[in-house]
Design a protein around this motif. Structure first.
Motif, short mmCIF file in Angstrom:
data_model
loop_
_atom_site.label_atom_id
_atom_site.label_comp_id
_atom_site.label_asym_id
_atom_site.label_seq_id
_atom_site.Cartn_x
_atom_site.Cartn_y
_atom_site.Cartn_z
N GLY A 1 0.79 -1.22 0.00
CA GLY A 1 0.00 0.00 0.00
C GLY A 1 0.82 1.27 0.00
N ASP A 2 2.11 1.18 -0.39
CA ASP A 2 2.98 2.36 -0.42
C ASP A 2 2.81 3.05 -1.78
N LYS A 3 1.81 3.92 -1.87
CA LYS A 3 1.44 4.53 -3.14
C LYS A 3 2.54 5.44 -3.69
N MET A 4 3.22 6.19 -2.80
CA MET A 4 4.27 7.10 -3.26
C MET A 4 5.44 6.34 -3.88
N PHE A 5 5.84 5.24 -3.24
CA PHE A 5 6.93 4.41 -3.78
C PHE A 5 6.56 3.89 -5.16
N VAL A 6 5.32 3.40 -5.29
CA VAL A 6 4.88 2.83 -6.57
C VAL A 6 4.85 3.91 -7.66
N ALA A 7 4.33 5.10 -7.31
CA ALA A 7 4.25 6.18 -8.32
C ALA A 7 5.63 6.62 -8.77
N ASN A 8 6.55 6.82 -7.81
CA ASN A 8 7.92 7.20 -8.17
C ASN A 8 8.60 6.10 -8.97
N GLY A 9 8.36 4.84 -8.60
CA GLY A 9 8.96 3.72 -9.33
C GLY A 9 8.50 3.66 -10.77
N ASN A 10 7.20 3.85 -10.99
CA ASN A 10 6.66 3.82 -12.36
C ASN A 10 7.18 5.00 -13.18
N THR A 11 7.35 6.17 -12.55
CA THR A 11 7.92 7.32 -13.27
C THR A 11 9.36 7.03 -13.68
N ASN A 12 10.11 6.42 -12.76
CA ASN A 12 11.51 6.07 -13.07
C ASN A 12 11.57 5.07 -14.22
N LEU A 13 10.68 4.07 -14.21
CA LEU A 13 10.64 3.10 -15.31
C LEU A 13 10.30 3.81 -16.63
N ALA A 14 9.38 4.75 -16.57
CA ALA A 14 9.00 5.48 -17.79
C ALA A 14 10.20 6.23 -18.36
#
Length: 667
Positions: free
Chosen positions: A163-176
């Motif tokens: 449920g760590d939404k901030m980690f997931v959002a930053n991770g997906n931006t980094n992958l992008a």
């Protein structure tokens, strides 16, 4: 590459302009450390101090990090060891010391693996996630983007379950961002859209601005200007919610870039001026370097070469003095263009010389490095084969000696019982055995000498091949490229001497064409020396490229490629390429052929190579003298390296056919 540069600039800007909150936290931690009653508490505070001082004070970052590691080891505190190693690694990464960062990330991750095996609580899992994620980032700093993507992709599903939404959002931006740098734009766009929705759900304006600016830069690379403007509008909406945000300068810099790409130059310059105004008290900020480049590009498009030249000089002379060779090459070329536009042809010539020199240096360095790497790979492969052969030979000898030893034991047992009866027979047998051993040793010595002689011949052939290739490169550079560049120099000197009253468009156009032809010839020489297409796209693509390059008005080279190169070792592909290259060159140079058919047939683990021409051919009795001039020793060396067979079939005025048969299982 531009998005990577922008992300690093964004990171440096944030760390340089948002210290107030971090300093408050540091003061609080320092105060807590003075009153800490337990060693575990002290470890946790020291580790967090190391993390907080990262990018601000390297001395205190490393001092607190190593204290935390030492105290964790002393009290056998597993969680503290994992956290302190990972935070210390982050400090090294803040100062771009990638090797030490990777070292401590790996140590910390080992401790974190043991920690979550005992206790997989949320707090411990966050330490594990941070270590894995940032180790991937460290690999990304080295340019290993695929490995970074693997680590980041591994952490995102776990963070999502937690449920760590901030980690997931930053991770997906980094992958992008990483997919964008790999030119996988569809995948990058998909990941940016996912993280955009995630940041929107979180609702933090600063996070939305960071994501929007990164997304906008990626869209510019995708030539999607309409979408870029809509994403910049999202950033502006959230900027209005944060007075005096440190994102203001970055926003107007990207807005100026958008207007410049859209052809609205007045708006572009106004936006860049607002960005420059924001950074006027921080002229050492790395973002100024990017702004200079954007100013130069816009003035270039407007035809204002004077201003374009001024900003290009500011860019190349930026205070950090860190420019890649490609930066310099591109800047020299643009400066030459601007000077020509300002009718200063002498200065344009000087910049063109700098451009050609830098470009030639890069190509020569790349070729030398590739040649050295191939030579090392060849020697390593040869050495491994020799070691394997010696091991097999040693094993066979040991087995033979063990067998003979058993026979001797049996003979001694029989001799002890029948000593008198078999004495003469035993003596005769022992004599024969000594002779056999002596003969065997002589044979082994002869085989060893033959192997040494064969190795010497192979080595000499390899050296001769390298020397011939270097001589050919020197001749091509001197006679071809050198002559063209001399002609360019004379033409430019003449332009300067004549002092034309009108713009010498036709003459300058001819000079630029000669320069383009020189670069084409340089690429051809580079392709002959090292088939770059082979390394990027495989043997089939490289052969197709080479056959196409050798086809001209007098010669037609046709390639028939059956099967696939998949599963064939890269060294083997390079050797096959060189074999076919040599045969094609022989057909053109020696056989005077006008039509050449090249066939590559792969059937499971068998490869048949045929090069057939309609040249002058030769009689069987003349074969030895003719093929000596065709580089037969080099061909034989390469075919022998693949454990293949080489045959020639030819008749006078009937052409020549060369056949090479290779069994991949034997190589």
């Amino acid at each position: 590459m531009r998005l990577t540069l922008f992300t690093i600039i964004l990171f440096i800007s944030l760390t340089g302009m948002s210290q107030t909150g971090r300093e408050t936290r540091i003061d609080s931690l320092e105060s807590a450390l003075r009153t800490a009653a337990h060693d575990t508490t002290r470890v946790n505070i020291l580790s967090e101090l190391a993390r907080s001082y990262g990018g601000i004070d390297s001395l205190k970052c490393f001092e607190n990090g190593f204290k935390a590691i030492a105290l964790s080891k002393k009290i056998n505190y597993l969680k503290g060891a994992a956290d302190s190693h990972i935070n210390l690694a982050g400090g090294y990464l803040d100062y771009f010391d990638v090797e030490n960062a990777k070292k401590h990330f790996k140590i910390g991750n080992d401790f974190a693996d043991k920690l979550i095996a005992k206790d997989s609580s949320t707090q411990n899992m966050k330490i594990w996630l941070r270590g894995q994620y940032n180790l991937g980032v460290a690999y990304g700093y080295e340019g290993n983007v695929e490995k970074e993507i693997a680590y980041v992709s591994k952490t995102i599903p776990i963070a999502q379950k937690m449920g760590d939404k901030m980690f997931v959002a930053n991770g997906n931006t980094n992958l992008a961002i990483k997919y964008n740098n790999m030119s996988r734009f569809d995948k990058a766009y998909e990941m940016f859209k996912i993280s955009q929705e995630q940041f929107k759900e979180i609702g933090n304006p600063e996070d939305i601005i960071y994501h929007s600016l990164s997304f906008a830069t990626s869209l510019a690379q995708m030539d999607s200007l309409d979408r870029m403007k809509s994403v910049l509008d999202i950033a502006k909406t959230n900027l209005d919610k944060i007075p005096n945000s440190f994102y203001v300068g970055l926003y107007y810099g990207e807005l100026g870039f958008y207007y410049g790409r859209s052809g609205e130059f007045d708006k572009a310059l106004k936006a860049l001026d607002r960005s420059s105004e924001y950074y006027k008290d921080h002229k050492s900020n790395y973002y100024f370097k990017l702004l200079y480049q954007r100013y130069a590009d816009i003035y270039d498009k407007m035809g204002n070469f004077k201003e374009a030249k001024a900003y290009t000089l500011k860019y190349i002379n930026f205070s950090d003095n860190e420019h890649s060779v490609n930066d310099k090459i591109g800047s020299y070329y643009k400066l030459a263009k601007y000077e020509a536009g300002l009718n200063d042809y002498q200065q344009a010539y000087n910049y063109l010389k700098g451009y050609v020199t830098a470009l030639d240096s890069v190509r020569a360095s790349e070729l030398e490095n590739d040649m050295q790497e191939l030579e090392i790979q060849y020697k390593t492969a040869t050495k491994e084969k020799e070691i394997l052969a010696l091991k097999n030979e040693k094993s066979e000898t040991a087995l033979a000696l063990e067998k003979k030893k058993s026979q001797n034991y049996m003979l001694w047992a029989i001799a002890s019982v029948l000593a008198l009866v078999l004495f003469i027979g035993y003596y005769g047998y022992n004599s024969q055995l000594r002779k056999a051993r002596k003969k065997e040793q002589q044979q082994e010595s002869e085989v060893s000498l033959l192997k040494q002689e064969q190795q010497k011949q192979l080595f000499l052939a390899m050296i001769e091949g390298q020397e011939n290739e270097r001589k050919r490169l020197a001749i091509d550079l001197h006679d071809g490229l050198g002559g063209r560049l001399s002609g360019i120099s004379l033409n430019l000197s003449k332009l300067n001497k004549d002092e034309p009253k009108e713009y010498p468009g036709a003459k300058l156009k001819k000079v630029m064409k000669d320069l383009d032809d020189s670069l084409t010839e340089l690429r051809t020489i580079a392709r002959n020396m090292m088939p770059e297409t082979l390394f990027k796209f495989g043997l089939k693509a490289a052969l197709k490229d080479y056959c196409s390059s050798r086809t001209g008005s007098d010669t037609k080279v046709t390639l028939q490629f059956y099967g696939t190169e998949k599963g064939i070792d890269l060294n083997q592909q390079v050797t096959m390429y060189r074999i076919m290259q040599e045969l094609i060159n022989n057909a053109i140079k020696h056989a005077k052929a006008s039509e050449i058919l090249v066939q590559f047939i792969r059937d499971i683990n068998k490869v048949d190579i045929t090069v057939e021409d309609n040249g002058i051919g030769f009689e069987n009795e003349d074969r030895t003298s003719i093929v000596k001039g065709m580089g037969l020793s080099n061909l034989k060396t390469r075919v022998a390296y693949l454990n293949g067979k080489l045959e020639f079939h030819s008749e006078m005025n009937e052409g020549t056919t060369a056949n090479v048969q290779i069994n991949l299982d034997a190589t």
